[in-house]
Design a protein around this motif. Structure first.
Motif, PDB file in Angstrom:
ATOM      1  N   ALA A 145       0.690  -1.322   0.164  1.00 17.89           N
ATOM      2  CA  ALA A 145      -0.037  -0.194  -0.169  1.00 17.89           C
ATOM      3  C   ALA A 145       0.804   1.308   0.025  1.00 17.89           C
ATOM      4  O   ALA A 145       0.396   2.212  -0.504  1.00 17.89           O
ATOM      5  CB  ALA A 145      -0.931  -0.036   1.269  1.00 17.89           C
ATOM      6  N   GLU A 146       2.030   1.347   0.612  1.00 14.83           N
ATOM      7  CA  GLU A 146       2.631   2.557   0.918  1.00 14.83           C
ATOM      8  C   GLU A 146       4.187   2.600   0.058  1.00 14.83           C
ATOM      9  O   GLU A 146       4.626   3.184  -0.613  1.00 14.83           O
ATOM     10  CB  GLU A 146       2.896   2.853   2.380  1.00 14.83           C
ATOM     11  N   GLY A 147       4.941   1.238   0.356  1.00 15.86           N
ATOM     12  CA  GLY A 147       6.164   1.089   0.009  1.00 15.86           C
ATOM     13  C   GLY A 147       6.461   1.025  -1.598  1.00 15.86           C
ATOM     14  O   GLY A 147       7.277   1.697  -2.342  1.00 15.86           O
ATOM     15  N   PHE A 148       5.284   0.511  -2.134  1.00 12.61           N
ATOM     16  CA  PHE A 148       5.271   0.593  -3.534  1.00 12.61           C
ATOM     17  C   PHE A 148       4.391   1.278  -4.333  1.00 12.61           C
ATOM     18  O   PHE A 148       3.743   1.026  -5.348  1.00 12.61           O
ATOM     19  CB  PHE A 148       5.173  -1.134  -4.192  1.00 12.61           C
ATOM     20  N   SER A 149       3.734   2.455  -3.601  1.00 13.57           N
ATOM     21  CA  SER A 149       2.515   3.082  -3.957  1.00 13.57           C
ATOM     22  C   SER A 149       2.866   3.717  -5.333  1.00 13.57           C
ATOM     23  O   SER A 149       2.044   4.089  -6.038  1.00 13.57           O
ATOM     24  CB  SER A 149       2.310   4.311  -2.965  1.00 13.57           C
ATOM     25  N   SER A 150       4.084   4.090  -5.619  1.00  8.65           N
ATOM     26  CA  SER A 150       4.476   4.667  -6.947  1.00  8.65           C
ATOM     27  C   SER A 150       4.833   3.876  -7.935  1.00  8.65           C
ATOM     28  O   SER A 150       4.926   4.095  -9.209  1.00  8.65           O
ATOM     29  CB  SER A 150       5.593   5.493  -6.609  1.00  8.65           C
ATOM     30  N   ASP A 151       4.666   2.622  -7.823  1.00  3.21           N
ATOM     31  CA  ASP A 151       5.225   1.569  -8.835  1.00  3.21           C
ATOM     32  C   ASP A 151       3.803   0.758  -9.046  1.00  3.21           C
ATOM     33  O   ASP A 151       2.726   0.996  -8.640  1.00  3.21           O
ATOM     34  CB  ASP A 151       6.037   0.505  -8.048  1.00  3.21           C
ATOM     35  N   ARG A 152       3.940   0.079 -10.450  1.00  4.31           N
ATOM     36  CA  ARG A 152       2.711  -0.721 -10.886  1.00  4.31           C
ATOM     37  C   ARG A 152       3.095  -2.210 -10.491  1.00  4.31           C
ATOM     38  O   ARG A 152       4.215  -2.656 -11.241  1.00  4.31           O
ATOM     39  CB  ARG A 152       2.439  -0.741 -12.211  1.00  4.31           C
ATOM     40  N   HIS A 217      -5.064  -3.192  -7.158  1.00  6.15           N
ATOM     41  CA  HIS A 217      -5.880  -2.092  -6.994  1.00  6.15           C
ATOM     42  C   HIS A 217      -7.181  -2.405  -7.828  1.00  6.15           C
ATOM     43  O   HIS A 217      -7.850  -1.941  -8.694  1.00  6.15           O
ATOM     44  CB  HIS A 217      -5.438  -0.883  -7.711  1.00  6.15           C
ATOM     45  N   GLU A 291       6.871  -3.161 -11.849  1.00  3.76           N
ATOM     46  CA  GLU A 291       7.465  -2.600 -13.267  1.00  3.76           C
ATOM     47  C   GLU A 291       8.793  -1.870 -12.931  1.00  3.76           C
ATOM     48  O   GLU A 291       9.726  -1.891 -13.626  1.00  3.76           O
ATOM     49  CB  GLU A 291       6.466  -1.596 -13.837  1.00  3.76           C
ATOM     50  N   ALA A 292       8.926  -0.863 -12.176  1.00  2.00           N
ATOM     51  CA  ALA A 292       9.995  -0.137 -11.775  1.00  2.00           C
ATOM     52  C   ALA A 292      11.228  -0.659 -10.884  1.00  2.00           C
ATOM     53  O   ALA A 292      12.342  -0.769 -10.942  1.00  2.00           O
ATOM     54  CB  ALA A 292       9.805   1.300 -11.077  1.00  2.00           C
ATOM     55  N   VAL A 293      10.610  -1.344  -9.662  1.00  2.00           N
ATOM     56  CA  VAL A 293      11.365  -1.948  -8.870  1.00  2.00           C
ATOM     57  C   VAL A 293      11.944  -3.200  -9.067  1.00  2.00           C
ATOM     58  O   VAL A 293      13.044  -3.467  -8.391  1.00  2.00           O
ATOM     59  CB  VAL A 293      10.608  -1.793  -7.289  1.00  2.00           C
ATOM     60  N   GLU A 295      12.505  -7.249  -8.649  1.00  8.49           N
ATOM     61  CA  GLU A 295      12.193  -8.270  -7.728  1.00  8.49           C
ATOM     62  C   GLU A 295      12.479  -7.895  -6.381  1.00  8.49           C
ATOM     63  O   GLU A 295      13.598  -7.320  -6.047  1.00  8.49           O
ATOM     64  CB  GLU A 295      12.857  -9.527  -8.065  1.00  8.49           C
TER      65      GLU A 295
ATOM     66  N   HIS B  27       2.993   7.490 -14.225  1.00  6.41           N
ATOM     67  CA  HIS B  27       2.027   6.879 -13.275  1.00  6.41           C
ATOM     68  C   HIS B  27       1.263   8.073 -12.844  1.00  6.41           C
ATOM     69  O   HIS B  27       0.512   7.832 -11.732  1.00  6.41           O
ATOM     70  CB  HIS B  27       2.895   6.174 -12.126  1.00  6.41           C
ATOM     71  N   LEU B  31      -0.949   7.804  -9.375  1.00  2.38           N
ATOM     72  CA  LEU B  31      -0.836   8.910  -7.998  1.00  2.38           C
ATOM     73  C   LEU B  31      -2.022   9.563  -7.790  1.00  2.38           C
ATOM     74  O   LEU B  31      -2.433   9.784  -6.741  1.00  2.38           O
ATOM     75  CB  LEU B  31       0.231   9.877  -8.675  1.00  2.38           C
ATOM     76  N   GLN B  34      -4.218   7.307  -5.729  1.00  2.72           N
ATOM     77  CA  GLN B  34      -3.660   7.044  -4.229  1.00  2.72           C
ATOM     78  C   GLN B  34      -3.908   8.180  -3.369  1.00  2.72           C
ATOM     79  O   GLN B  34      -3.921   7.981  -2.183  1.00  2.72           O
ATOM     80  CB  GLN B  34      -2.162   6.561  -4.546  1.00  2.72           C
ATOM     81  N   PRO B 139      11.299  -1.369   0.733  1.00  2.00           N
ATOM     82  CA  PRO B 139      10.795  -0.326   1.625  1.00  2.00           C
ATOM     83  C   PRO B 139      11.370  -0.784   3.298  1.00  2.00           C
ATOM     84  O   PRO B 139      10.216  -1.082   4.048  1.00  2.00           O
ATOM     85  CB  PRO B 139       9.280  -0.356   1.494  1.00  2.00           C
ATOM     86  N   ARG B 142      10.230   2.016   6.172  1.00  2.00           N
ATOM     87  CA  ARG B 142       8.982   1.908   6.544  1.00  2.00           C
ATOM     88  C   ARG B 142       8.722   0.527   7.413  1.00  2.00           C
ATOM     89  O   ARG B 142       7.807   0.865   8.311  1.00  2.00           O
ATOM     90  CB  ARG B 142       7.882   1.772   5.203  1.00  2.00           C
ATOM     91  N   MET B 306      15.494   2.992 -11.394  1.00  2.00           N
ATOM     92  CA  MET B 306      14.255   2.985 -11.280  1.00  2.00           C
ATOM     93  C   MET B 306      13.730   2.401  -9.851  1.00  2.00           C
ATOM     94  O   MET B 306      12.913   2.839  -9.186  1.00  2.00           O
ATOM     95  CB  MET B 306      13.694   2.009 -12.273  1.00  2.00           C
ATOM     96  N   PRO B 307      14.422   1.324  -9.325  1.00  2.00           N
ATOM     97  CA  PRO B 307      14.294   1.113  -7.868  1.00  2.00           C
ATOM     98  C   PRO B 307      14.166   2.349  -6.954  1.00  2.00           C
ATOM     99  O   PRO B 307      13.477   2.612  -6.101  1.00  2.00           O
ATOM    100  CB  PRO B 307      15.094  -0.172  -7.593  1.00  2.00           C
ATOM    101  N   THR B 310      11.496   4.355  -7.235  1.00  2.00           N
ATOM    102  CA  THR B 310      10.163   4.056  -6.800  1.00  2.00           C
ATOM    103  C   THR B 310      10.206   4.332  -5.240  1.00  2.00           C
ATOM    104  O   THR B 310       9.192   4.777  -4.826  1.00  2.00           O
ATOM    105  CB  THR B 310      10.373   2.410  -6.856  1.00  2.00           C
ATOM    106  N   VAL B 313       9.408   8.211  -5.061  1.00  2.00           N
ATOM    107  CA  VAL B 313       7.977   8.564  -5.419  1.00  2.00           C
ATOM    108  C   VAL B 313       7.347   8.099  -4.109  1.00  2.00           C
ATOM    109  O   VAL B 313       6.255   8.781  -4.160  1.00  2.00           O
ATOM    110  CB  VAL B 313       7.689   8.256  -6.864  1.00  2.00           C
ATOM    111  N   SER B 314       7.288   6.781  -3.687  1.00  2.00           N
ATOM    112  CA  SER B 314       6.328   6.358  -2.698  1.00  2.00           C
ATOM    113  C   SER B 314       6.693   7.163  -1.561  1.00  2.00           C
ATOM    114  O   SER B 314       5.487   7.468  -0.927  1.00  2.00           O
ATOM    115  CB  SER B 314       6.792   5.003  -2.436  1.00  2.00           C
TER     116      SER B 314
END
Lengths: 432, 432
Positions: A145-152, A217, A291-293, A295, B27, B31, B34, B139, B142, B306-307, B310, B313-314
């Motif tokens: 919900a938060e750590g990856f909120s900017s990623d898909r 989502h 997509e961005a982060v 694995e 995104h 965004l 969210q 993350p 967090r 990108m990681p 992420t 932006v989170s």
């Protein structure tokens, strides 16, 4: 602290409930520092007030009447660790309608009625947090919900049931059959006397429905999760898997391409180098792919009184912080993405098949022809003598193919007289 | 969206900065869902406006004058990805004094001046988030601040530098010496042309100082972190470690018993079954141990445009949510726990020692006597013929002993004529 403490109504005083009481008492000082306010338990709903308790609680806190919590104006926040669907659902609905925030560890309830409770909460400006419902002590819902909120997030692969992971670990280590490993898990208290929900994958399916709904989502319901349990897994499967460099695990997979989605729980093979392959015993872990982060993986205890209580009380801290900010109910992001559950022609994976065939010339040629005609190519083939003299055991691993092609292969094999039995078939996850 | 978007001032447009621009653009729709609000980049501070950029940005956004961001009333939030200590620190201080929230990826700055920036932020009611400063896309901050807010963290063990982990992975897989593995890492862009900060452990030390401060709620400064790098690690160390069932990694360890604390970065041996042992290449991972939760692990990419973007932006999403709630600055929990850095007599671990000795009768007896007299018992002993005929190579693994006892053993060995050289000594982490 000058301020009044936040008053909590606790519903349930089993092992997790007792852990919650212990954490709130032992860590009062830390909780004050984190939230700027104390936390006190006002009432505890129990089935039997007279029952002996593992944790020392003031008997005057105990009640058998839910309305003493639900209609109690002094209570700001409900912690629900009693489990079950009804009457729990009605209780929590009523609590939310009365403006009380909810923290719950109830995966069954959240998987089935999460959307309903969250919509009441959003309407009433209340929080509902449920970190403890998935993977016990691992803060995975927060990460999504938060750590990856900017990623898909495109995929989540999880070992989210400790009971089955313990059983499969035992089977792999000692070569014991499923039933003995299950009995051992029951002896140790890792499996319930009726283990169906764990063993047949329903427990994992509920957790995957929660993860997929939050991570993608999308409004995903439990009946959209395809489920297969581990009761058919044999030590031979594990042995052949190991020989080919794989580990067999009960995994939940939630995968998404655009709006097309698949959520499945099934025993699957993982390459030995996969981050989940080393997750043994009752531990849980979830791989999250963005997509961005890329694995990531989150690993920890999937159950147990204190790990679960940690997740519950951490949620409670978040509610208290939100109360101080006046920000309750804002964390709820309603599913906004369209979804369409993938058909069998849209699900792609490698597959592992184990067959018992007549040990005669030309069988392998007939088999490989079936694959060729279905357009499925093979990555690995292993043939061994079978148990009886006239049999052979053949293990095949395909390259990536669609699920409907695999089904076609299986069907045609059933019809082949030389194939005595399709012993097993599993998806191979990862390592594409 | 009817509402005005949140306006961001971006400081720096290198690889991470470009990733941030890309994520915010691609995104935008997510965004909005969210946060309930759009996000737009108002100004970007660059060193040279004319420089060719990897990402398409409106040239009118670029500025070489920091005041166009710091004194810009339209800007609510600063994203700092320019790096460095000065003038970055002064810029961020000024931004906070002007009531602007800050998201930064700057570990050097946060490790050295985090307390100062956080205290200005708390006074001004501003947020400072810095998830990207530790372990890139994972993350972890967090998780510490929220996921485990109800627990007491007792230990964190992390692989938090991808460069050194890549080098050690190469050395272990291929038996290459340190210098060649470093050269390979430089070729691939995993190591900088001056690799000192990574290789000598300083980069990891900064991250461990940030983790320990946040996780232990203690005011830990960088000079309280003991640091040893990997430039002295040899392929022989890795080979002997593997023979005894260990993997050698550059780990950061932050451990706490009550108020006594130890924070160290050093090459250490991990048992092959340790969750960190399988973390290879440029990946990062942090094990977090809590009193209630037990063992957890967080794994993912430790760096990369990108990681890291992420994580940035989170954090930005969190700031925007807080802005809507009016809750900025409330997430900052000032360190409240007393601390005392442990002495060498309070640090307990197993140790691995590798010696080159004269190949003559009685040497092992003399060695083991030294251990016995220091009160250190041995768990494993391995003797092999050395390279030259009159030498032997001896590897010893101790049981748990205090660091000062080990130092005593090392000192007495130096004095022993039969010991030609102490080739290496490492702490053994985990598996007690």
């Amino acid at each position: 602290m000058a301020e009044e403490p936040i008053r909590v109504g606790l519903m349930g005083l089993g092992t997790v409930g007792s852990g919650v009481v212990r954490l709130i008492e032992d860590h009062q000082n830390d909780l004050c520092h984190q939230t700027g306010q104390g936390v006190s338990i006002e009432k505890i709903l129990v089935r039997d007030r007279q029952k002996e308790r593992k944790v020392a609680v003031d008997p005057s806190l105990l009640t058998e009447r839910p309305e003493e919590i639900l209609k109690n104006d002094r209570i700001d926040l409900i912690v629900e660790v009693m489990g079950g669907i009804e009457p729990t659902r009605s209780y929590l609905r009523e609590a939310l309608e009365n403006g009380k925030h909810v923290v719950t560890a109830n995966k069954d309830l959240m998987a089935l009625h999460g959307a309903e409770l969250l919509s009441v909460a959003a309407r009433k400006g209340c929080d509902v947090f449920y970190e403890a419902s998935v993977a016990g002590g691992i803060p995975i819902l927060r990460a999504l919900a938060e750590g990856f909120s900017s990623d898909r997030i495109t995929k989540m692969v999880g070992i989210v049931n400790g009971t089955t992971n313990y059983i499969l670990t035992e089977m792999a280590r000692k070569g014991t059959p499923f039933q003995s490993a299950l009995a051992r898990a029951q002896e140790l208290g890792y499996a319930e006397s009726d283990p169906t929900s764990d063993v047949e994958g329903m427990d994992a399916a509920r957790k995957m429905a929660i993860l997929a709904t939050l991570g993608f989502h999308m409004d995903l319901s439990l009946d959209e999760v395809t489920v297969r349990g581990i009761s058919g897994v044999t030590p031979e499967d594990l042995r052949f898997a190991a020989q080919l460099g794989y580990v067999l695990k009960l995994v939940g997979i939630a995968a998404r391409n655009g709006e097309k989605v698949e959520v499945v729980v099934e025993p699957a093979l993982l390459p030995q180098a996969h981050p989940l392959a080393a997750v043994d015993g009752v531990y849980n872990a979830v791989c999250v792919y963005g997509e961005a982060v890329g694995e990531t993986m989150f690993y920890g205890p999937g159950a147990g009184a204190m790990p679960t209580a940690t997740a519950v009380v951490s949620d409670l801290v978040t509610v208290v912080k939100n109360m101080r900010l006046g920000g309750n109910g804002r964390a709820i992001v309603a599913p906004y993405r369209e979804k369409r559950v993938k058909g069998a022609d849209e699900i792609f994976a490698k597959y592992f098949l184990r067959l018992r065939v007549e040990d005669e010339a030309g069988v392998l040629a007939k088999l490989t022809l079936i694959f060729a005609e279905a357009g499925v190519s093979l990555e690995k083939v292993l043939q061994e003598p079978g148990c009886s003299g006239d049999e052979a055991e053949i293990v095949l691993v395909t390259h990536t193919a669609s699920r409907d092609r695999l089904d076609e292969v299986l069907l045609r094999m059933e019809e082949l007289p030389a194939v005595r039995r399709i012993m097993s078939h599993y998806r191979v996850e990862g390592g594409e």
